[in-house]
Design a protein around this motif. Structure first.
Motif: not given
Length: 394
Positions: A132-134, A142-152
């Motif tokens: 969960p992004k939360s 509050d870091r979730a405002i401009d999240m656009v992608s994720a890598n692993w």
């Protein structure tokens, strides 16, 4: 004397037992439940809590005080249980509620917490990872405002793979091999938060008692977190192997700033030997009131054990091989250079010790201290509250 169960971890699986543990007495009657401290994972929709009483008029249950919107409390006296229903996944902040059990003049209170996530997730090989992004906001930022992608990527690899951007979650299928992944949540400006995913064998289920070990009344995992990866004290992210950077801490570095620093071992060769240059903080892995803190690296339902030199410490009196548990001789790395090896069967405790932090030596059976820039493994215990320097329940 009935043993106290400090909490009930609800993560979508059935509770391991249906024991009535937390009991109060008045006159000739008693009222009890399996636990007065119930913790639900972010995506758990309901919690079943066994309840029983000797009072001939039976018992009732209801919410008291502030209650999250949409929560339901349903009593089933005939089958000795109360069910708490959450309306949806918790993709916001921590939710809390209190349930009052009544039987005549007897009253017992169940404290319910639903987490927005954790810093580490455990998944079987080839399983679906849902983050969960939360859970990037557990420290109040509050870091979730401009999240656009994720890598692993694996901690021993430099190759990254994209994760699917789901509805409020990052979703991807774990590789079909064991290891530890670092998941990067990114914005246009770069990484803003990271999580750890521990990929384990299909047969490993840390909610199963067969993978638990017990000492001093507490429940431990049967292995170190991530199979003996190392952590600098107070940090949520492990020390990586590949593409690793070693660097002194920037000025005014704090726990929020370090949350987005990738693949970096932060050194410190002068007092107080801490990666936090904005001032030391003692409650990065355990809060002031004894709860699991936002930067604790253990998965949901687990935490770094407070390790203080007293009888209440979960590790007090432990030596390797006792009660079927062994701390491997992984050792640590010196925080002065990030390279020099420190041998021993050593694991971090969540408690500060002056400018240093508590370390436990499983070979010697003793509490020690180490610099906070040092890196050692972690052995998680079932989540319990630890206020005032001593555990209130086992």
């Amino acid at each position: 004397v009935l043993p106290l169960n400090p909490n009930l971890i609800i993560d979508g699986t059935d509770p391991a037992t249906k024991t009535i543990n937390d009991i109060i007495y008045l006159d000739n009657y008693w009222l009890g439940c399996q636990s007065t401290d119930v913790r639900m994972d972010w995506n758990c929709k309901d919690a079943e809590i066994p309840v029983a009483t000797s009072y001939p008029g039976g018992w009732t249950a209801k919410f008291v005080g502030a209650t999250p919107a949409g929560y339901q409390c349903i009593s089933y006296p005939a089958t000795n249980k109360v069910i708490i229903i959450a309306p949806d996944n918790n993709t916001g902040t921590t939710r809390r509620a209190t349930i009052e059990l009544s039987a005549g003049t007897l009253k017992q209170y169940i404290h319910l917490t639903q987490s927005p996530g954790s810093n580490t997730y455990v998944v079987q090989k080839g399983g679906l990872v849902i983050i969960p992004k939360s859970s990037a906001n557990m420290d109040g930022v509050d870091r979730a405002i401009d999240m656009v992608s994720a890598n692993w990527r694996f901690i021993n690899s430099t190759q990254t793979t994209n994760a699917i951007n789901g509805q409020g979650t990052f979703d991807f299928v774990a590789p079909n091999q064991e290891g530890v992944l670092i998941v990067e949540a990114r914005s246009a400006a770069g990484a803003v938060y990271t999580w750890t995913v521990w990929v384990v064998e299909n047969a490993v289920d840390f909610e199963s008692p067969s993978y638990w070990r017990h000492h001093n009344g507490y429940t431990f995992m049967d292995r170190d977190l991530g199979n003996s990866i190392r952590y600098q004290w107070g940090r949520k992210d492990p020390d990586v192997v590949a593409d690793r950077h070693i660097s002194p801490a920037p000025q005014n570095m704090d726990e929020q700033g370090v949350a987005a620093i990738l693949y970096t071992f932060i050194t410190g060769d002068t007092f107080p030997y801490d990666w936090m240059t904005a001032g030391q903080k003692n409650n990065l892995w355990t809060t002031i009131d004894g709860e699991k803190a936002p930067y604790d690296p253990c998965p949901f339902g687990w935490r770094v054990p407070p390790a203080e030199n007293n009888e209440a410490s979960p590790l007090n009196g432990f030596t390797n091989g006792k009660n079927g548990m062994t701390i491997p001789n992984t050792g640590g790395l010196s925080g002065t250079d990030g390279v020099t090896a420190i041998p021993g069967s050593l694991i971090w405790g969540a408690s500060a010790r002056g400018a240093d932090a508590y370390l436990y030596d499983a070979a010697a059976g003793s509490h020690k201290s180490a610099h906070r820039t040092d890196a050692y493994p972690v052995r998680c215990i079932r989540d319990v509250k630890y206020p005032g320097g001593s555990l209130v329940a086992k």
